[in-house]
Design an enzyme around this catalytic site. Structure first.
Site, PDB file in Angstrom:
ATOM      1  N   SER A 183       0.846  -1.203   0.000  1.00 21.13           N
ATOM      2  CA  SER A 183       0.000   0.000   0.000  1.00 21.13           C
ATOM      3  C   SER A 183       0.872   1.240   0.000  1.00 21.13           C
ATOM      4  O   SER A 183       2.003   1.226   0.490  1.00 21.13           O
ATOM      5  CB  SER A 183      -0.899   0.006   1.237  1.00 21.13           C
ATOM      6  OG  SER A 183      -1.536   1.260   1.413  1.00 21.13           O
ATOM      7  N   TYR A 196      -2.581  -0.814  10.338  1.00 21.11           N
ATOM      8  CA  TYR A 196      -2.659  -1.228   8.932  1.00 21.11           C
ATOM      9  C   TYR A 196      -1.393  -0.827   8.183  1.00 21.11           C
ATOM     10  O   TYR A 196      -0.786  -1.644   7.473  1.00 21.11           O
ATOM     11  CB  TYR A 196      -3.881  -0.591   8.283  1.00 21.11           C
ATOM     12  CG  TYR A 196      -4.013  -0.821   6.795  1.00 21.11           C
ATOM     13  CD1 TYR A 196      -4.558  -1.988   6.292  1.00 21.11           C
ATOM     14  CD2 TYR A 196      -3.601   0.155   5.882  1.00 21.11           C
ATOM     15  CE1 TYR A 196      -4.697  -2.199   4.928  1.00 21.11           C
ATOM     16  CE2 TYR A 196      -3.729  -0.036   4.516  1.00 21.11           C
ATOM     17  CZ  TYR A 196      -4.271  -1.222   4.044  1.00 21.11           C
ATOM     18  OH  TYR A 196      -4.401  -1.423   2.690  1.00 21.11           O
TER      19      TYR A 196
END
Length: 291
Positions: A183, A196
């Site tokens: 990400s 995350y």
């Protein structure tokens, strides 16, 4: 698909939320674009078998469809979004590819081991492992991140990659490929997604380290680092206003669609990338990434 068509879809997104993770694609309005009809396969994955976790929707579904166009047989693993999974299987089969689905929780090591056993039993081989399953739990207050949340995020996002890769590796051969979904948050951080983002940073290091560890075997390991992409994870984790404004802060001033990522996964799985390992492909609408 032309850029203005993606922009038109982006403008149609209204504020919306879902109550459970990782979310359902059929509940999204509009649904994400997972099949770019302008993309034509050329047999780049002919004879290959691919496993895609989180393959029922979002990025995973788009990758599965692109792999089908390239001639691969495909297994998708997903948690419990059965209707989304059925639609993905139908989309794969519409391009003449063989497909099978497995509902399983990849955060559990025994489930991962059994998944690989079942795939080898079904197809007799495995050539491409796409570690794509993920969860996120927005939390602005760092002190409010509970041990249970931390464990669930890490178990799903990074532990599963260890489990599946360890189970799959004995079946992979020279020329095969492992592709991990990272990400943009691994590189720029995200104040409301600290756990995350930490897992995505771990995925980046996992990719680089594993690629060096198994390079002599001729197995390549790479990652794709998406920016704001329209997937079920967005309405199932953010409030309606954030959903509406997703991607507005990128240079392209819009969110990306899953189909815009799929060719990168094809590239990393095919012979086009035989001299590429330990790398990340950044698809994020224009964010500058220095490493």
């Amino acid at each position: 698909m032309a850029r203005d068509e993606f922009e038109k879809i982006d403008e149609q997104v209204e504020p919306q939320e879902q109550s459970t993770q990782p979310g359902s694609e059929k509940q999204m309005n509009p649904e994400p674009i997972y099949d770019d009809k302008d993309y034509r396969g050329s047999g780049k994955l002919e004879g290959k078998v691919a496993l895609i976790t989180g393959g029922d929707s979002g990025i995973g579904r788009a990758v599965a469809v692109a792999y089908a166009k390239e001639g691969a047989s495909i297994a998708i693993a997903y948690l419990d979004e059965h209707e989304d999974a059925k639609k993905t299987i139908a989309a794969i089969e519409s391009y003449g590819a063989k497909a099978i689905k497995f509902a399983t929780d990849v955060s559990d090591v025994e489930n991962c081991n059994q998944l690989i056993v079942d795939i080898i039993s079904e197809f007799g081989q495995l050539n491409v492992l796409v570690n794509n399953a993920g969860k996120q739990f927005p939390q602005d207050d760092f002190l409010a991140i509970s041990p249970d949340q931390l464990m669930e995020t890490f178990s799903t996002n990074i532990f599963s990659m260890f489990y599946l890769t360890q189970a799959a590796l004995p079946h992979l051969q020279k020329g095969d490929s492992i592709i991990n979904t990272s990400s943009v948050t691994a590189y720029r951080g995200a104040p409301g997604l600290i756990d995350y983002s930490s897992t995505k940073g771990a995925i980046t290091s996992f990719t680089r380290s594993l690629s060096a560890n198994i390079a002599e075997q001729g197995i390549r390991v790479n990652s794709v680092a998406p920016g704001p992409i329209w997937t079920p994870l967005i309405p199932s984790t953010f409030d309606a206003e954030k959903v509406k404004n997703q991607g507005n802060d990128t240079l392209m001033e819009r969110r990306g669609q899953p189909s815009e990522l799929a060719p990168a996964y094809v590239y990393l799985a095919s012979k086009d990338s035989t001299y590429v390992t330990g790398q990340a492909i950044h698809i994020n609408g224009g964010d500058y990434i220095s490493s």
